[in-house]
Design an enzyme around this catalytic site. Structure first.
Site, mmCIF file in Angstrom:
data_model
loop_
_atom_site.group_PDB
_atom_site.id
_atom_site.type_symbol
_atom_site.label_atom_id
_atom_site.label_comp_id
_atom_site.label_asym_id
_atom_site.label_seq_id
_atom_site.Cartn_x
_atom_site.Cartn_y
_atom_site.Cartn_z
ATOM 1 N N SER A 1 0.814 -1.222 0.000
ATOM 2 C CA SER A 1 0.000 0.000 0.000
ATOM 3 C C SER A 1 0.843 1.265 0.000
ATOM 4 O O SER A 1 0.415 2.300 -0.519
ATOM 5 C CB SER A 1 -0.929 0.013 1.212
ATOM 6 O OG SER A 1 -0.192 -0.013 2.420
ATOM 7 N N ASP B 1 -0.009 6.044 11.785
ATOM 8 C CA ASP B 1 -0.290 4.721 12.345
ATOM 9 C C ASP B 1 0.981 3.885 12.482
ATOM 10 O O ASP B 1 0.917 2.675 12.692
ATOM 11 C CB ASP B 1 -1.320 3.976 11.495
ATOM 12 C CG ASP B 1 -0.828 3.673 10.081
ATOM 13 O OD1 ASP B 1 0.291 4.114 9.703
ATOM 14 O OD2 ASP B 1 -1.557 2.981 9.330
ATOM 15 N N HIS C 1 1.891 3.740 7.573
ATOM 16 C CA HIS C 1 1.610 4.459 6.326
ATOM 17 C C HIS C 1 2.146 5.891 6.420
ATOM 18 O O HIS C 1 1.706 6.652 7.288
ATOM 19 C CB HIS C 1 0.110 4.462 6.042
ATOM 20 C CG HIS C 1 -0.444 3.100 5.794
ATOM 21 N ND1 HIS C 1 -1.054 2.357 6.778
ATOM 22 C CD2 HIS C 1 -0.436 2.334 4.670
ATOM 23 C CE1 HIS C 1 -1.422 1.192 6.270
ATOM 24 N NE2 HIS C 1 -1.050 1.154 5.002
#
Length: 210
Positions: free
Chosen positions: A16, A186, A189
Site C-alpha cells: 500500500s 499509524d 503508512h
C-alpha cells in the site's frame, strides 16, 4: 549524476505504501505517494532523459503475493530498474490476523524474486527496507518480527550488490526531531512528509540528487 539513463523504464513494486491510491485501470498511474513524488522530481531534474516510471504496488501485499504476480507485473513489463519495497504486511498479519510469515519464508521468497528478475531481465535492482514507528505504542512489539526481516533485506542487498534504501533508520532519525506520528500516523503508512522522505532517499540511492 543519476545512474538511470535515457529512455529507461523504472518499476516500483510493493504494497500500500507504493500503491498509494493508484488507478488500476491506468497503466501509467503512479498513485499519490513516493512513487509519484520520485517520478516528478526525477523528471524535473533530468527532463532530457525521458525516463518512464511505472507503479505496480498493491495494497496489502506480502512477499508471497509479489511472487504470484511477478511474471505479469514485473517481468512482462521489461523494466530497466526494479524497485522492491515489501515487508511490513509480512509482519503486520502476525499481529492482526495471527497469520505470520517467518523470516526464513520472507527471505527465501524475496530471494526468488531477485533471482527470477536477474534471470529474465538485464535490470538493476533497488531494495527498500520496510520500517515501523512506535505509534500507537503496540507497534513497539512489532520490532521482534520486523527487525530480522530488515536484516534479511540487507543481506540480500549485500549478496546481490543492489542499491539500497535504509528507510527504518531514516524514519527513526527524523522522528527524533518531531515525534513519530508526524511521519506516519499509524506507524506504517507515511504522511505526505514521510512519502517525501522516501522519495528523497530513493533519488539519493540512484545518484539523482546529493
Amino acid at each position: 549524476m543519476s545512474l538511470i539513463k535515457e529512455n529507461e523504464v523504472v518499476l516500483f513494486q510493493g504494497d500500500s505504501i507504493t500503491d498509494c491510491g493508484r488507478n488500476r485501470e491506468d497503466g501509467g498511474s503512479l498513485g499519490n505517494g513516493y512513487a509519484n513524488m520520485t517520478a516528478g522530481t526525477f523528471g524535473y531534474l533530468y527532463p532530457e532523459r525521458k525516463v518512464t516510471f511505472l507503479n505496480r504496488g498493491i495494497s496489502g501485499n506480502r512477499v508471497v503475493d509479489l511472487e504470484r504476480r511477478w511474471e505479469e507485473d514485473c517481468l512482462a513489463l521489461k523494466p530497466d530498474w526494479v524497485s522492491i519495497y515489501i515487508g511490513i504486511n509480512d509482519t503486520w498479519r502476525r499481529y492482526d490476523r495471527n497469520d505470520p510469515t517467518s523470516t526464513e519464508s520472507y527471505y527465501e521468497g524475496y530471494r526468488r524474486l531477485i533471482l527470477s528478475t536477474k534471470e529474465s531481465l538485464d535490470a538493476k535492482l533497488i531494495l527498500v527496507e520496510p520500517f515501523v514507528l512506535p505509534v500507537p505504542d503496540d507497534r513497539r512489539a512489532w520490532r521482534e518480527d520486523l527487525d530480522p526481516k530488515i536484516a534479511a533485506v540487507r543481506a540480500l542487498a549485500e549478496e546481490f550488490k543492489t542499491l539500497y534504501v535504509p528507510l527504518d533508520g531514516l524514519f527513526a532519525a527524523q522522528s527524533m526531531r518531531t515525534g513519530a506520528a508526524y511521519w506516519a500516523g499509524d506507524g506504517v503508512h507515511p504522511s505526505p512528509a514521510g512519502h517525501a522522505l522516501i522519495a528523497d532517499a530513493w533519488l539519493k540511492a540512484v545518484g539523482a540528487r546529493s
